[in-house]
Design a protein around this motif. Sequence first.
Motif, short mmCIF file in Angstrom:
data_model
loop_
_atom_site.label_atom_id
_atom_site.label_comp_id
_atom_site.label_asym_id
_atom_site.label_seq_id
_atom_site.Cartn_x
_atom_site.Cartn_y
_atom_site.Cartn_z
N VAL A 54 -0.88 -5.01 0.44
CA VAL A 54 -0.25 -5.29 2.27
C VAL A 54 0.28 -3.88 3.48
O VAL A 54 0.85 -3.40 1.69
N PRO A 55 -0.21 -3.39 3.53
CA PRO A 55 0.54 -2.45 4.65
C PRO A 55 2.34 -2.94 4.47
O PRO A 55 2.62 -3.69 4.60
N TYR A 56 3.29 -1.54 4.19
CA TYR A 56 4.62 -1.64 3.85
C TYR A 56 5.09 -2.23 5.47
O TYR A 56 4.57 -1.46 6.53
N ASN A 57 6.25 -2.59 6.00
CA ASN A 57 6.60 -2.49 7.27
C ASN A 57 6.02 -3.78 8.38
O ASN A 57 6.54 -3.63 9.16
N ASP A 58 5.70 -4.40 6.98
CA ASP A 58 4.51 -5.05 8.16
C ASP A 58 4.63 -6.59 7.83
O ASP A 58 3.91 -7.21 6.43
N GLU B 32 0.91 -1.60 -0.01
CA GLU B 32 -0.06 0.06 0.53
C GLU B 32 1.00 1.50 0.52
O GLU B 32 1.29 1.28 0.77
N GLY B 33 0.58 2.00 -0.94
CA GLY B 33 1.20 3.46 -0.89
C GLY B 33 2.54 3.07 -2.10
O GLY B 33 3.10 4.59 -1.74
N LEU C 279 -2.28 0.38 -9.78
CA LEU C 279 -3.05 1.23 -9.96
C LEU C 279 -3.71 0.78 -8.54
O LEU C 279 -5.30 1.31 -8.77
N ILE C 280 -3.20 -0.46 -7.80
CA ILE C 280 -3.83 -0.88 -6.88
C ILE C 280 -3.20 -0.42 -5.93
O ILE C 280 -2.58 -0.83 -5.64
N ALA C 281 -4.13 0.66 -4.71
CA ALA C 281 -3.48 0.97 -3.70
C ALA C 281 -2.65 1.24 -3.58
O ALA C 281 -1.07 1.25 -2.91
N ASN D 65 4.22 3.74 7.19
CA ASN D 65 3.24 3.10 6.14
C ASN D 65 2.86 3.34 6.05
O ASN D 65 2.32 5.59 6.27
N LEU D 66 2.02 3.43 4.83
CA LEU D 66 0.35 4.34 4.07
C LEU D 66 -0.89 5.13 5.69
O LEU D 66 -0.86 6.09 5.45
#
Length: 440
Positions: free
Chosen positions: A190-194, A150-151, A161-163, A378-379
Motif C-alpha cells: 500500500v502507499p506510505y502515509n495512507d 510502496e518504496g 522485492l515487491i514495490a 510517498n512514492l
Amino acid sequence: MSQQTLTPALNLSTSDALFTRAKNHIPGGVNSPVRAFRAVGGHPVFMQSAQGAWLTDVDGNRYLDFINSWGPMILGHAPQIVLDAVQGAIGNSLSFGAPTRREVEMAELIKQMVPSIEKVRLVNSGTEATMSAIRVARGYTGRTKILKFEGCYHGHGDSFLIAAGSGALTLGTPDSPGVTPGVAQDTLTVPYNDLAAVEQAIAANDGQIAALILEPVVGNMGLVVPAEGYLQGLRELCTQHGIVLIFDEVMTGFRLARGGAQELYGITPDMTTLGKIIGGGMPVGAYGGRQDIMDQVAPAGKVYQAGTLSGNPIATAAGIAQLTYLQQHPELYDELNRITTRLADGTRQICAELGLNYTVNQVGSMFSVFFTDKPVVNLEDAKTSDTEAFGRYFQGMLHRGIYLAPAQYEALFVSTAITDELVDHYLTACREAMREAHSL
Ligand SMILES: Cc1ncc(COP(=O)(O)O)c(C=O)c1O
Ligand SMILES: N[C@H](C=O)CCC(=O)O
C-alpha cells in the motif's frame, strides 16, 4: 541567465580502468547495484581510504562524504575507538562459530538502547534481519501474508522485492524477476502515509496478515517523513488485528536517536530490525522484539534461523565500541541535527534563490533533495522528481569533491565529522552544481 560555472576537471583514470576490469568479472562491475552510477551517468569511483569526513579514491581525489557507507559511519570514517576495538579483537581469532562474551554484551547494549527489544538475535546483514523477522512473525501468528509499503526497501529477500525502493526502484525493477508468484502473492503493498489504505488491506485480508513492516522514516525512496499520527495509527491497527508491527530500523536505528525512530516518535513496535550502525562498518544485522515473539526462534522455539558467522567477534567488537560511544554521548544527536538542519535549510534556500522550489526532507541526520516542487510524502510524489537534472547535479557535486548517493531515491547520511566549515563547503558546491545542472 547568470554566468555559468564550469565543472572542475576530475582525473578518474584508475577508477575507470578498474571498472573496465570489474565488468569482466562481476555483474555490472559492482557488488551492489546502486554503486554502478547507472542513475547518474559516468562510472563509479573506486575508493582507497577514508578518514573522518573525507574519502580518498584510487586516483587520489578527495571527497566530502554524505553517504557514510549508506549510514553505518555515523562517527565518520575510521574513528579511533572502533579501530582500537577491532585491533584488540583480531589477535583472539577472526571467528569461533561458538558463543562469546561480546555477543552477550552486544545484546545487553542493544536492549538498553532500544527498550522495546526484550530479546535479540544477531545476524550478518539488514537483509537477514528482515527476512528472519517476517519468518518469526509468521511462525508466531500462524498467518502467511505480510504488508509492506510502496518504496520501502527491506533488503533483497524475495518477499520484499515487491514495490521495493532503493536500487530496485532506481533501476526500474521494484518487482524483481526471480521472485515466484507464490511468494509475491503473500506480500501486500500500500502507499506510505495512507492509513485508510492500510485499513482497507487489513479488511480485505481478514485474519491473514502476520506482519506489517515499514521504515518508520523512509530512506529508500529518498527521505520521506511519517505524517503526524501515522505511526501511532499503524500501531493501533496492528494491536487491534493481532498483526506483528515490525519497524525496520536498519537505517534509522541509533541514527535518529539513541533508540532510533521508535524513541524519536514514541511508538513501541513488536519487533525491530537493525543493521548498519550496530556493526560500526562491519557486516552485522539484528532482529529483536517482544520476548513471547522472540522465544519462537530456535533453539528456544521452532522457527529456524542460523548463521555460521553470526555474532562474529570482530563485528561485535566494532559494534560495541560504536554503540557504547553513542550511548555515552547523547549530546551528539543534537549536534548532528543542528548541522544537518543547516545543510537542509541551506540547500532549500539555494534552490529557492535559483527559482527551483525543490523539496528538501530532513529528519535528524538524514536528508534528501527531491528535484520536484511537489511535497514528497510517498512514492508517487517521489517519482515526480526530475532524475535527469538530479544526475547532472550529482556529477557537478562529485567534480567539486562532494560524494552524494548516486541516485535520487536514496537518503544522505551526515556524520559527526561534518563541521560548520564543511557545511559551508558543501553549500558553496551545491549552489554552483545546482546552477550548472539547470544551465542558470
Ligand atoms: C531499511 C533497510 N532495511 C534493510 C536493508 C538491507 O540491509 P543490508 O543491505 O545490510 O542487507 C537496508 C539497506 O540496504 C535498509 O535501508
Ligand atoms: N539504500 C540501500 C541501503 O541502504 C543502498 C545500499 C545498497 O543497496 O548497496
